[in-house]
Design an enzyme around this catalytic site. Sequence first.
Site, PDB file in Angstrom:
ATOM      1  CG  ASN A  95      -1.654   1.222   1.535  1.00 58.19           C
ATOM      2  OD1 ASN A  95      -1.753   1.986   0.454  1.00 58.19           O
ATOM      3  ND2 ASN A  95      -2.451   1.512   2.489  1.00 58.19           N
ATOM      4  CD1 TRP A  96       3.590   1.004  -2.893  1.00 59.33           C
ATOM      5  CD2 TRP A  96       3.571   2.300  -4.767  1.00 59.33           C
ATOM      6  NE1 TRP A  96       4.305   0.284  -3.794  1.00 59.33           N
ATOM      7  CE2 TRP A  96       4.351   1.291  -4.980  1.00 59.33           C
ATOM      8  CE3 TRP A  96       3.398   3.050  -5.747  1.00 59.33           C
ATOM      9  CZ2 TRP A  96       4.929   0.814  -6.015  1.00 59.33           C
ATOM     10  CZ3 TRP A  96       3.990   2.571  -6.899  1.00 59.33           C
ATOM     11  CH2 TRP A  96       4.969   1.448  -6.970  1.00 59.33           C
ATOM     12  CE  LYS A  97      -0.120   3.234   4.801  1.00 57.15           C
ATOM     13  NZ  LYS A  97       0.162   3.287   6.147  1.00 57.15           N
ATOM     14  CG  HIS A 125      -5.639   1.914   5.366  1.00 55.49           C
ATOM     15  ND1 HIS A 125      -5.336   2.664   6.322  1.00 55.49           N
ATOM     16  CD2 HIS A 125      -4.826   0.933   5.156  1.00 55.49           C
ATOM     17  CE1 HIS A 125      -4.192   2.591   6.482  1.00 55.49           C
ATOM     18  NE2 HIS A 125      -3.712   1.452   5.890  1.00 55.49           N
ATOM     19  CD  GLU A 134      -2.993   5.461   6.838  1.00 52.71           C
ATOM     20  OE1 GLU A 134      -2.895   5.427   5.639  1.00 52.71           O
ATOM     21  OE2 GLU A 134      -1.956   4.944   7.620  1.00 52.71           O
ATOM     22  CD  GLU A 163      -3.207  -2.456   7.402  1.00 49.21           C
ATOM     23  OE1 GLU A 163      -2.435  -2.784   6.817  1.00 49.21           O
ATOM     24  OE2 GLU A 163      -3.908  -1.140   7.279  1.00 49.21           O
ATOM     25  N   GLY A 180       2.903   2.446  10.781  1.00 43.96           N
ATOM     26  CA  GLY A 180       3.759   3.572  10.490  1.00 43.96           C
ATOM     27  C   GLY A 180       4.473   3.833  11.940  1.00 43.96           C
ATOM     28  CB  SER A 224       5.502  -1.567  11.974  1.00 43.96           C
ATOM     29  OG  SER A 224       5.330  -0.273  12.288  1.00 43.96           O
TER      30      SER A 224
HETATM   31  P1  13P Z   1       3.181   0.622   7.883  1.00 44.69           P
HETATM   32  O1  13P Z   1       3.581  -0.754   6.919  1.00 44.69           O
HETATM   33  O2  13P Z   1       3.946   1.668   7.169  1.00 44.69           O
HETATM   34  O3  13P Z   1       3.056   0.364   9.154  1.00 44.69           O
HETATM   35  O4  13P Z   1       1.619   0.610   7.231  1.00 44.69           O
HETATM   36  C1  13P Z   1       0.708  -0.456   7.291  1.00 44.69           C
HETATM   37  C2  13P Z   1      -0.510  -0.108   6.602  1.00 44.69           C
HETATM   38  O5  13P Z   1      -1.095   0.685   6.720  1.00 44.69           O
HETATM   39  C3  13P Z   1      -0.769  -0.841   5.528  1.00 44.69           C
HETATM   40  O6  13P Z   1      -2.031  -0.576   4.966  1.00 44.69           O
END
Ligand code: 13P
Length: 260
Positions: free
Chosen positions: A9-11, A95, A97, A167, A173, A213
């Site tokens: 997931n490149w966000k 997600h 976020e 998650e 993160g 992470s």
């Molecule tokens: P990280 O791997 O940066 O913690 O992010 C996880 C995530 O939100 C994947 O969707």
Amino acid sequence: MKRPLIAGNWKMFKTTGEATNLVQTIKAGVYKINDCDMVICPPFTALAAVSKILTETPIELGAQNMHPETEGAFTGEISPAMLKDVGCRYVILGHSERRQYFFETDAFVNEKIKTALKYSLIPIVCIGETLEEREDKRQFEVVKNQFDHSFKDLSKEEIVKLVIAYEPVWAIGTGKTATPDQAEQMHSYIRRLLKEKYSEDAANRIAILYGGSVKPDNIASLVKKPNIDGALVGGASLKAESFVQIVSQAVAEVEAGASS
Ligand code: 13P
């Protein structure tokens, strides 16, 4: 032997040029790997460019979000038909976020899942508790609530088409991974909820990914667990080297487990 699924997931990272470079390096790095399903979810603006590079590779394309309506006056939103048009096979839905910063509810996620399935997109549905909820020992209650409402009215035929990503919000993160035992405990709980609501067969067919992470040095200990089928990777998917290492470590661990 289980076949791991690793999704990146490149966000909100990577311009089209950066995305093109990254995916070309990833493609070159994984070309010998056959025993893993791989998905890359770039931002919307890079989907078309990445899609072209992924043609005739085993790596699938995914989007990070989608509107539940098929079309309409929804400024700034993206429809399932648009995602299909550009070559997406997967779409991340719910997600944390999106839930946290854009106030997406389980009911909204549920609508999105139903539309995605109508368009034969595979939803990767994210669920997981916050730090506060875990500290209050409410993580199972929170995940059950998300499960019940996000998956409301889905038939057995529909649920088996989903990928679920656990998650925990406190591990995203932050560099804090859930321990493999903590993750396995929640994954086996989710598997049990699937068994109770659907059937053992349905529960066993659904991939449950861990996200939060994930790095090359912790993926093996996670996929070693019986109920962890792969990972949804954020930060470490933004560098070709770490994404490729995560994929190869996952495959190596599964193969080692199968032959021991
Ligand atoms: P990280 O791997 O940066 O913690 O992010 C996880 C995530 O939100 C994947 O969707």
